[in-house]
Design an enzyme around this catalytic site. Structure first.
Site, PDB file in Angstrom:
ATOM      1  N   GLY A  12      52.280  38.462  30.906  1.00 49.72           N
ATOM      2  CA  GLY A  12      51.272  37.247  31.474  1.00 49.72           C
ATOM      3  C   GLY A  12      49.901  37.435  30.395  1.00 49.72           C
ATOM      4  O   GLY A  12      49.672  38.258  30.099  1.00 49.72           O
ATOM      5  N   THR A  25      42.625  43.539  14.433  1.00 51.31           N
ATOM      6  CA  THR A  25      42.823  43.051  13.200  1.00 51.31           C
ATOM      7  C   THR A  25      41.750  43.505  12.239  1.00 51.31           C
ATOM      8  O   THR A  25      41.865  43.869  11.059  1.00 51.31           O
ATOM      9  CB  THR A  25      43.068  41.297  13.158  1.00 51.31           C
ATOM     10  OG1 THR A  25      44.165  41.254  14.178  1.00 51.31           O
ATOM     11  CG2 THR A  25      43.066  40.912  11.756  1.00 51.31           C
ATOM     12  N   ARG A  73      57.866  36.353  28.287  1.00 51.60           N
ATOM     13  CA  ARG A  73      58.629  37.513  28.903  1.00 51.60           C
ATOM     14  C   ARG A  73      60.306  37.439  28.472  1.00 51.60           C
ATOM     15  O   ARG A  73      60.658  36.431  28.789  1.00 51.60           O
ATOM     16  CB  ARG A  73      58.403  37.009  30.558  1.00 51.60           C
ATOM     17  CG  ARG A  73      57.119  37.233  31.092  1.00 51.60           C
ATOM     18  CD  ARG A  73      57.289  37.038  32.458  1.00 51.60           C
ATOM     19  NE  ARG A  73      55.881  36.677  33.308  1.00 51.60           N
ATOM     20  CZ  ARG A  73      55.105  37.623  33.415  1.00 51.60           C
ATOM     21  NH1 ARG A  73      55.082  38.853  33.094  1.00 51.60           N
ATOM     22  NH2 ARG A  73      53.656  37.299  34.022  1.00 51.60           N
ATOM     23  N   ASP A 104      52.673  46.196  32.500  1.00 50.24           N
ATOM     24  CA  ASP A 104      53.492  47.162  32.765  1.00 50.24           C
ATOM     25  C   ASP A 104      54.940  47.099  32.327  1.00 50.24           C
ATOM     26  O   ASP A 104      55.333  47.842  31.614  1.00 50.24           O
ATOM     27  CB  ASP A 104      53.808  47.408  34.268  1.00 50.24           C
ATOM     28  CG  ASP A 104      54.335  48.695  34.828  1.00 50.24           C
ATOM     29  OD1 ASP A 104      54.197  49.700  34.137  1.00 50.24           O
ATOM     30  OD2 ASP A 104      55.115  48.505  35.865  1.00 50.24           O
ATOM     31  N   GLY A 105      55.524  45.860  32.496  1.00 50.55           N
ATOM     32  CA  GLY A 105      56.891  45.411  31.769  1.00 50.55           C
ATOM     33  C   GLY A 105      56.730  45.680  30.226  1.00 50.55           C
ATOM     34  O   GLY A 105      57.779  45.998  29.523  1.00 50.55           O
ATOM     35  N   SER A 106      55.696  45.043  29.655  1.00 50.06           N
ATOM     36  CA  SER A 106      55.433  45.229  28.344  1.00 50.06           C
ATOM     37  C   SER A 106      55.544  46.591  27.851  1.00 50.06           C
ATOM     38  O   SER A 106      56.235  46.855  26.565  1.00 50.06           O
ATOM     39  CB  SER A 106      54.075  44.576  27.665  1.00 50.06           C
ATOM     40  OG  SER A 106      53.958  43.221  28.596  1.00 50.06           O
ATOM     41  N   THR A 127      46.126  42.569  31.577  1.00 53.05           N
ATOM     42  CA  THR A 127      46.762  41.908  32.897  1.00 53.05           C
ATOM     43  C   THR A 127      45.583  41.696  33.608  1.00 53.05           C
ATOM     44  O   THR A 127      44.822  42.443  33.924  1.00 53.05           O
ATOM     45  CB  THR A 127      47.847  42.678  33.351  1.00 53.05           C
ATOM     46  OG1 THR A 127      48.199  42.076  34.607  1.00 53.05           O
ATOM     47  CG2 THR A 127      47.636  44.070  33.542  1.00 53.05           C
ATOM     48  N   ASP A 129      45.799  41.729  36.750  1.00 51.17           N
ATOM     49  CA  ASP A 129      46.220  42.460  37.920  1.00 51.17           C
ATOM     50  C   ASP A 129      45.237  43.702  37.998  1.00 51.17           C
ATOM     51  O   ASP A 129      45.528  44.318  39.186  1.00 51.17           O
ATOM     52  CB  ASP A 129      47.604  42.500  38.077  1.00 51.17           C
ATOM     53  CG  ASP A 129      48.443  41.318  38.246  1.00 51.17           C
ATOM     54  OD1 ASP A 129      47.794  40.264  38.702  1.00 51.17           O
ATOM     55  OD2 ASP A 129      49.525  41.185  38.215  1.00 51.17           O
ATOM     56  N   ASP A 131      46.540  46.813  37.230  1.00 53.39           N
ATOM     57  CA  ASP A 131      47.347  47.820  37.979  1.00 53.39           C
ATOM     58  C   ASP A 131      48.142  48.385  37.216  1.00 53.39           C
ATOM     59  O   ASP A 131      49.366  48.988  37.499  1.00 53.39           O
ATOM     60  CB  ASP A 131      48.462  46.823  39.128  1.00 53.39           C
ATOM     61  CG  ASP A 131      49.214  45.964  37.938  1.00 53.39           C
ATOM     62  OD1 ASP A 131      48.767  45.654  36.658  1.00 53.39           O
ATOM     63  OD2 ASP A 131      50.272  45.496  38.598  1.00 53.39           O
ATOM     64  N   ARG A 173      51.319  40.725  42.177  1.00 47.32           N
ATOM     65  CA  ARG A 173      52.753  40.757  42.445  1.00 47.32           C
ATOM     66  C   ARG A 173      52.938  42.241  43.102  1.00 47.32           C
ATOM     67  O   ARG A 173      53.498  42.355  44.106  1.00 47.32           O
ATOM     68  CB  ARG A 173      53.439  40.649  41.322  1.00 47.32           C
ATOM     69  CG  ARG A 173      55.092  40.350  41.608  1.00 47.32           C
ATOM     70  CD  ARG A 173      55.874  39.627  40.315  1.00 47.32           C
ATOM     71  NE  ARG A 173      55.195  40.622  39.167  1.00 47.32           N
ATOM     72  CZ  ARG A 173      55.316  39.949  37.946  1.00 47.32           C
ATOM     73  NH1 ARG A 173      55.911  39.021  37.773  1.00 47.32           N
ATOM     74  NH2 ARG A 173      54.740  40.388  36.862  1.00 47.32           N
ATOM     75  N   ALA A 188      35.020  37.756  52.639  1.00 49.58           N
ATOM     76  CA  ALA A 188      35.983  37.135  53.224  1.00 49.58           C
ATOM     77  C   ALA A 188      36.533  38.326  54.507  1.00 49.58           C
ATOM     78  O   ALA A 188      36.052  39.293  54.377  1.00 49.58           O
ATOM     79  CB  ALA A 188      37.449  37.261  52.381  1.00 49.58           C
ATOM     80  N   SER A 216      34.043  30.282  59.867  1.00 52.68           N
ATOM     81  CA  SER A 216      35.251  30.074  59.406  1.00 52.68           C
ATOM     82  C   SER A 216      35.843  31.417  59.214  1.00 52.68           C
ATOM     83  O   SER A 216      35.149  32.305  59.440  1.00 52.68           O
ATOM     84  CB  SER A 216      34.986  29.429  57.928  1.00 52.68           C
ATOM     85  OG  SER A 216      34.305  30.586  56.957  1.00 52.68           O
TER      86      SER A 216
HETATM   87  O1  F6P Z   1      49.896  38.476  34.766  1.00 51.17           O
HETATM   88  C1  F6P Z   1      50.240  39.158  35.933  1.00 51.17           C
HETATM   89  C2  F6P Z   1      50.455  38.015  36.723  1.00 51.17           C
HETATM   90  O2  F6P Z   1      49.541  37.268  36.912  1.00 51.17           O
HETATM   91  C3  F6P Z   1      51.007  38.289  38.388  1.00 51.17           C
HETATM   92  O3  F6P Z   1      49.876  38.558  39.226  1.00 51.17           O
HETATM   93  C4  F6P Z   1      51.904  37.112  38.822  1.00 51.17           C
HETATM   94  O4  F6P Z   1      52.703  37.470  39.515  1.00 51.17           O
HETATM   95  C5  F6P Z   1      52.546  36.918  37.394  1.00 51.17           C
HETATM   96  O5  F6P Z   1      51.809  37.270  36.234  1.00 51.17           O
HETATM   97  C6  F6P Z   1      53.008  35.533  37.114  1.00 51.17           C
HETATM   98  O6  F6P Z   1      53.512  35.102  35.828  1.00 51.17           O
HETATM   99  P1  F6P Z   1      54.373  33.827  35.537  1.00 51.17           P
HETATM  100  O7  F6P Z   1      53.192  33.266  34.637  1.00 51.17           O
HETATM  101  O8  F6P Z   1      55.338  34.493  34.531  1.00 51.17           O
HETATM  102  O9  F6P Z   1      54.818  33.163  36.634  1.00 51.17           O
END
Ligand code: F6P
Length: 326
Positions: A12, A25, A73, A104-106, A127, A129, A131, A173, A188, A216
């Site tokens: 992402g 660079t 991805r 993380d995935g990357s 990212t 997130d 995380d 996620r 909130a 609210s």
């Molecule tokens: O970049 C991380 C994230 O923003 C997550 O929070 C979210 O679940 C995901 O990417 C959404 O990814 P995509 O753009 O592939 O739907």
């Protein structure tokens, strides 16, 4: 090391990625490296979509959201054959190190590439997130959090005017950093996050003590919560409380866009410089983390094995000031 280095963004996109690309660079070229941009993340790497980067190519990008190198991805890069294809593209051009900006995935793919081949990979955490293990901060988090806070403030204006309960879905996620900290920043009432169990019970308890003094109620739901997304949670709660006026708002991908905040630009720039310094220092297979406002080195193998999550204490703290006791 032959000082031929590739750079790509993966997974992402996150605001501030352009600042990181620019810093890597320019710091690379200033230290005698030949820098190569890879378009569209691992997909472009496997296809050989690689070009020479000059200092002016990264001019005028620092203020832009997204990533000008584009990203993807890739399922194929999860396979040995995919990573072999990527290696051949790099090897053919004499590139022996790669800077990967992503999450993380990357980094899972990056770590495998560095274990299976002689390519040295340096990661930069990018990212929204926030995380990733080993770093207090990931590029894009500050901008995304501010975008979310602005959106929730607006929703709160209309919620207050109607005495409504709003369920607001934010990204996250696997982790609830955006949900928890937007809960604090917006005042909130409840944050429903992936790290916690029995979240519906918590929401029910909160709503059952709601009275007219509550102009609210804002319930922020991270998309990856164990109870499901905000739609699922709000529909369930509406069944339990048929007389409460409930609305749902899903913020979606607008959270990932927009011009990066000063913090994202600055941290991304220092991380980029640190990535080139790590190559000069012959560091192998590490992520540049951010601790105590300084870059640090974290082994990629550790980053991909461990999790960084919101603690129960942090959630209690965030929610404790979102309401008042009668
Ligand atoms: O970049 C991380 C994230 O923003 C997550 O929070 C979210 O679940 C995901 O990417 C959404 O990814 P995509 O753009 O592939 O739907």
């Amino acid at each position: 090391m032959n000082r031929k280095t590739g750079i790509l963004t993966s997974g992402g996109d996150a605001p501030g990625m352009n600042a990181a690309i620019r810093a890597v660079t320019r710091a690379g070229i200033n230290n005698g490296f030949e820098m190569f941009g890879v378009r569209k993340g691992y997909t472009g790497l496997m296809a050989g979509d690689i070009f020479r980067l000059e200092p002016l190519d990264v001019s005028g990008v620092i203020q832009n959201g997204g990533t000008f190198l584009q990203t993807s991805r890739s399922e194929e890069f999860r396979t040995v054959a995919g990573r072999r294809r990527a290696y051949e593209q790099l090897h053919e051009r004499g590139i022996d190190s790669l800077v990967v900006i992503g999450g993380d995935g990357s980094f899972t793919g990056a770590n495998l590439l560095s274990m299976e081949t002689d390519i040295n990979v340096i990661g930069i955490p990018g990212t929204i997130d926030n995380d990733l293990y080993g770093t207090d901060y990931t590029i894009g988090y500050d901008t995304a959090l501010n975008t979310v806070v602005q959106a929730i403030d607006k929703i709160k204006d209309t919620a207050n005017s109607h005495n409504r309960v709003f369920f607001i879905e934010v990204m996250g996620r696997d982790a609830g950093f955006i949900a928890m900290n937007s809960c604090v920043a917006c005042g909130a009432e409840v944050a429903v996050i992936p790290e916690e169990d029995n979240q519906l019970e918590k929401v029910r308890k909160h709503l059952s003590t709601r009275d007219d003094k509550n102009r609210s109620t804002i319930i922020i739901v991270a998309e990856g919560s164990k109870e499901g997304d905000a739609r699922t949670v709000s529909e369930q709660i509406q069944k339990d409380f048929p007389n409460i006026d409930i609305r749902l708002s899903i913020l979606g991908h607008m959270q990932r866009g927009g011009s990066p905040s000063a913090k994202d630009r600055i941290v991304a720039s220092y991380m980029g410089i640190a990535a080139i310094q790590a190559l000069l220092d012959n560091q192998k297979s590490i992520m540049i983390g951010w601790k105590n406002e300084q870059p640090v080195h974290v082994p990629l193998s550790k980053v991909v094995k461990m999790n960084k999550q919101v603690s129960h204490e942090e959630v209690l703290c965030a929610e404790s000031i979102g309401t008042f006791q009668n």
